[in-house]
Design a protein around this motif. Sequence first.
Motif, mmCIF file in Angstrom:
data_model
loop_
_atom_site.group_PDB
_atom_site.id
_atom_site.type_symbol
_atom_site.label_atom_id
_atom_site.label_comp_id
_atom_site.label_asym_id
_atom_site.label_seq_id
_atom_site.Cartn_x
_atom_site.Cartn_y
_atom_site.Cartn_z
ATOM 1 N N MET A 1 30.307 -55.034 26.586
ATOM 2 C CA MET A 1 30.658 -56.450 26.641
ATOM 3 C C MET A 1 32.086 -56.584 27.138
ATOM 4 S SD MET A 1 30.435 -59.429 23.732
ATOM 5 C CE MET A 1 31.591 -58.707 22.560
ATOM 6 N N TYR A 2 32.268 -57.464 28.123
ATOM 7 C CA TYR A 2 33.600 -57.696 28.656
ATOM 8 C C TYR A 2 34.470 -58.410 27.621
ATOM 9 C CZ TYR A 2 32.025 -56.559 33.413
ATOM 10 O OH TYR A 2 31.544 -55.928 34.529
ATOM 11 N N ASP A 3 35.761 -58.066 27.598
ATOM 12 C CA ASP A 3 36.725 -58.781 26.766
ATOM 13 C C ASP A 3 37.307 -59.931 27.588
ATOM 14 O OD1 ASP A 3 36.779 -57.590 24.214
ATOM 15 O OD2 ASP A 3 37.821 -55.845 25.032
ATOM 16 N N LEU A 4 36.633 -61.049 27.578
ATOM 17 C CA LEU A 4 37.111 -62.217 28.315
ATOM 18 C C LEU A 4 38.072 -63.024 27.449
ATOM 19 C CD1 LEU A 4 33.786 -63.537 29.943
ATOM 20 C CD2 LEU A 4 35.607 -62.218 31.050
ATOM 21 N N PRO A 5 39.000 -63.742 28.058
ATOM 22 C CA PRO A 5 39.865 -64.646 27.281
ATOM 23 C C PRO A 5 39.033 -65.647 26.485
ATOM 24 C CG PRO A 5 40.702 -64.399 29.517
ATOM 25 C CD PRO A 5 39.354 -63.719 29.493
ATOM 26 N N VAL B 1 23.855 -52.135 20.807
ATOM 27 C CA VAL B 1 25.157 -51.925 20.191
ATOM 28 C C VAL B 1 26.202 -51.876 21.296
ATOM 29 C CG1 VAL B 1 24.305 -50.711 18.161
ATOM 30 C CG2 VAL B 1 24.827 -49.417 20.224
ATOM 31 N N ARG B 2 27.380 -52.312 20.959
ATOM 32 C CA ARG B 2 28.466 -52.299 21.928
ATOM 33 C C ARG B 2 29.099 -50.910 21.991
ATOM 34 N NH1 ARG B 2 33.871 -56.193 21.931
ATOM 35 N NH2 ARG B 2 34.434 -55.828 24.132
ATOM 36 N N VAL B 3 29.387 -50.445 23.200
ATOM 37 C CA VAL B 3 30.063 -49.164 23.378
ATOM 38 C C VAL B 3 31.476 -49.417 23.901
ATOM 39 C CG1 VAL B 3 27.953 -47.849 23.744
ATOM 40 C CG2 VAL B 3 29.085 -48.914 25.699
ATOM 41 N N THR C 1 29.236 -45.367 29.677
ATOM 42 C CA THR C 1 28.037 -45.020 28.894
ATOM 43 C C THR C 1 27.124 -46.222 28.668
ATOM 44 O OG1 THR C 1 29.119 -45.461 26.767
ATOM 45 C CG2 THR C 1 29.372 -43.245 27.704
ATOM 46 N N ALA C 2 27.482 -47.379 29.208
ATOM 47 C CA ALA C 2 26.706 -48.607 28.956
ATOM 48 C C ALA C 2 25.444 -48.641 29.810
ATOM 49 C CB ALA C 2 27.564 -49.830 29.247
ATOM 50 N N ASP C 3 24.345 -49.096 29.214
ATOM 51 C CA ASP C 3 23.101 -49.332 29.961
ATOM 52 C C ASP C 3 23.128 -50.694 30.642
ATOM 53 O OD1 ASP C 3 21.746 -46.904 29.156
ATOM 54 O OD2 ASP C 3 21.586 -47.814 27.170
#
Length: 377
Positions: free
Chosen positions: A1-5, A65-67, A72-74
């Motif tokens: 998941m991106y860390d967006l503002p 689940v978040r990695v 390693t993300a699908d």
Amino acid sequence: MYDLPRKFHVGMMDRLSSEEAAPVTMENLPPWPSNSGIRRQHSVEYWLMASLIYDGDGEEEREAVRVSDPETADAFFVPFFSSLSVNTHGHNMTDPETEVDRRLQVELLEFLRQSKYYQRSEGRDHVIPMTHPNAFRFLRQQLNASILVVVDFGRYPRTMSSLSKDVVAPYVHVVDSFTDDDPLDPYESRTTLLFFRGNTLRKDEGKIRVKLATLLAGSDDVHYEEGIATPKNIKMSTEGMRSSKFCLHPAGDTPSSGRLFDAIVSHCVPVIVSDRIELPYEDEIDYTGFSIFFSMKEALEPGYLVNQLRQFPKDRWVEMWRQLKNISRHYEFQYPPKKEDAVNMLWRQVKHKLPGVQLAQHRSKRLKVPDWWRQKR
């Protein structure tokens, strides 16, 4: 998941915190507001994001689940609350405040195009929720390669969205779940045959609502009433669905509407009127086990729909009622998430799309001529 503002997601829930730099965590995730009314039905984006923030105790089964390592993300989740942005920044395209919504979309697209992971797959392995019919209304076409989470395909051209790559989500129900529905005789305890309360002035297929109001008028065992989603009307709908055997589900502005999922968690057998509705998890759940379907033509034949319901066998209805009680957990959005709830069902649907995503990526690679080959020739 991106860390967006925060301005792209929870900042729209609390504008005072929209510019805070701290990432959203389990400790500071704001709860979905209990007074959000009809906005809640478009909050799938919030619950998906919350499920990835949740660390859990490691004992529950989870579909996603978040990695911390993107290598390693699908798949990649884009936590932009595009539906809340529509509801927050002007419903009509002519509303000056829609410029805020448009600017957020432009900024997000620029951000994604700079991401090497988005570039690598051309966005195919990116998951983007768009459950409001007007979500991402300005630049939607530019994300058509991604896995879109939608409630139906009513506002999407076939060239953009389809079941081959996208996920159909349920609306988040706005009535309270019926948790103590255990009468001795469930059929007789529900005294209304057919129930509907909602806005009858809708677009496209939803125009059938006005016609049905005329056809169903005068039936003592039918409750068909115009009403908008105020807190009072939501409470009255809760009571009405719990006291009815069948709940009518005609199309809204698009083929689906939140009323279907309100009926499911109220254990009121849905009567679905549509020629082209798409339903959530239909590869796993057989809706004919707890719903009744009518075509638009059948529903508009005078007396036909009501007569069919009046003749519906009691034992068959009771079986559908039991089935509704059994499957309603699949339509619950909650935090923390639970096994087989709506969030985990949706992540499993995303998982089902990934082999097709990988196939599309591999095919696109072999169609591209590498630079070294061009130079050699």
